[in-house]
Motif scaffolding. Sequence first.
Motif, PDB file in Angstrom:
ATOM      1  N   ILE A   1      27.995  49.070  48.661  1.00 33.21           N
ATOM      2  CA  ILE A   1      28.955  48.541  47.362  1.00 33.21           C
ATOM      3  C   ILE A   1      30.015  47.244  47.749  1.00 33.21           C
ATOM      4  N   PRO A   2      29.648  46.156  47.095  1.00 36.10           N
ATOM      5  CA  PRO A   2      30.669  45.064  47.602  1.00 36.10           C
ATOM      6  C   PRO A   2      32.124  45.513  47.406  1.00 36.10           C
ATOM      7  N   LYS A   3      33.118  45.093  48.265  1.00 40.18           N
ATOM      8  CA  LYS A   3      34.373  45.441  48.080  1.00 40.18           C
ATOM      9  C   LYS A   3      35.219  45.219  46.830  1.00 40.18           C
ATOM     10  N   LYS A   4      34.590  44.001  46.302  1.00 43.90           N
ATOM     11  CA  LYS A   4      35.339  43.608  44.960  1.00 43.90           C
ATOM     12  C   LYS A   4      35.015  44.624  43.797  1.00 43.90           C
ATOM     13  N   ASP A   5      33.853  45.630  44.124  1.00 44.14           N
ATOM     14  CA  ASP A   5      33.566  46.235  42.834  1.00 44.14           C
ATOM     15  C   ASP A   5      33.957  47.573  43.023  1.00 44.14           C
ATOM     16  N   THR A   6      34.347  48.023  44.221  1.00 43.61           N
ATOM     17  CA  THR A   6      34.704  49.437  44.557  1.00 43.61           C
ATOM     18  C   THR A   6      35.716  50.197  43.422  1.00 43.61           C
ATOM     19  N   LYS A   7      36.654  49.344  42.855  1.00 40.56           N
ATOM     20  CA  LYS A   7      37.681  50.009  42.081  1.00 40.56           C
ATOM     21  C   LYS A   7      36.912  50.115  40.556  1.00 40.56           C
ATOM     22  N   GLY A   8      35.784  49.562  40.086  1.00 43.61           N
ATOM     23  CA  GLY A   8      35.347  49.839  38.963  1.00 43.61           C
ATOM     24  C   GLY A   8      34.017  50.584  38.924  1.00 43.61           C
ATOM     25  N   ILE A   9      33.417  51.019  39.979  1.00 46.50           N
ATOM     26  CA  ILE A   9      32.289  51.824  39.901  1.00 46.50           C
ATOM     27  C   ILE A   9      32.254  53.164  39.246  1.00 46.50           C
ATOM     28  N   PHE A  10      33.354  53.736  38.925  1.00 50.73           N
ATOM     29  CA  PHE A  10      33.255  54.974  38.110  1.00 50.73           C
ATOM     30  C   PHE A  10      33.445  54.977  36.587  1.00 50.73           C
ATOM     31  N   LYS A  11      33.774  53.518  36.224  1.00 45.48           N
ATOM     32  CA  LYS A  11      33.710  53.011  34.687  1.00 45.48           C
ATOM     33  C   LYS A  11      32.301  53.511  33.999  1.00 45.48           C
ATOM     34  N   LYS A  12      32.531  53.759  32.899  1.00 44.89           N
ATOM     35  CA  LYS A  12      31.194  53.988  32.129  1.00 44.89           C
ATOM     36  C   LYS A  12      30.668  52.679  32.066  1.00 44.89           C
ATOM     37  N   PHE A  13      29.037  52.415  32.274  1.00 43.91           N
ATOM     38  CA  PHE A  13      28.354  51.296  32.039  1.00 43.91           C
ATOM     39  C   PHE A  13      28.666  50.456  33.274  1.00 43.91           C
TER      40      PHE A  13
END
Length: 258
Positions: free
Chosen positions: A193-205
């Motif tokens: 997982i790219p570092k920039k995406d780690t905060k959003g991965i648990f959001k729906k969709f």
Amino acid sequence: MKNHSNQNITRQKKIKRKSKRRNSLDVGLGYLCSVSHRLRSPISVILGTVSMFRDKSVYKLPRKTQEQFIENIYKKTLELHGTIENILAASEMSTKDFAKRLNFVPVQIEDLIKEVYKDSLKDAKKEGLFFTYKKSKNKLSLISADKKYLKLAIANLIDNAIQYTKEGGKIEITARKLKDNVIIKIKDTGMGIPKKDTKGIFKKFYRASNATTTYTDYPGLGLFIVKKVLDLHPGAKMSFKSKEGNGTCFTLSFPIVR
């Protein structure tokens, strides 16, 4: 001046509401497109193959080819079933009273992991992956869980690992007791997982940027479901480590039943 100021505030609030509705609509449309594609893909394969059996043209092919077609129908039906299950689960989890519907009972987590491992092993092998489950040397203690949804959460983590790990890669599940907790790790050598995406991965969709460019037909519900399930299990914790190109490891922790 005061009336003019109030009018500006009212106008700004209306603009914000419209913007929120527009963003919500964009997300909804994006989700519908993603889900539609995810459903259409296996349905197209099933319809195409079944039509060959219906017009009997398939019987002109070698027996081995016919068996492969039947196996493909079965695989695509399972894929379709899994997608629908996730859509229904995510929808149910978004309701206000979902937590009240959970049924917590003592669960032997080792047995549950074995079930999920057995269900996923065939898919992993077909993708050319080395999939292992390292059992604990000692029998694990019971945990309090909703068996149905915990199984769904673990299955989604494994499914993600299979989807995003290339042929020849490895997926490993381990389970052990650590003090008053049972620790489960699901580790893969996938795309990470790219570092920039780690905060959003648990959001729906939500889907990581490298996932959307490589695998286009997944709706992004798996990790939302995992997070929701873990959050509703008292004392349960989840963490993960990931590096783009080097894989991901999810760690789940559950307090044992005393």
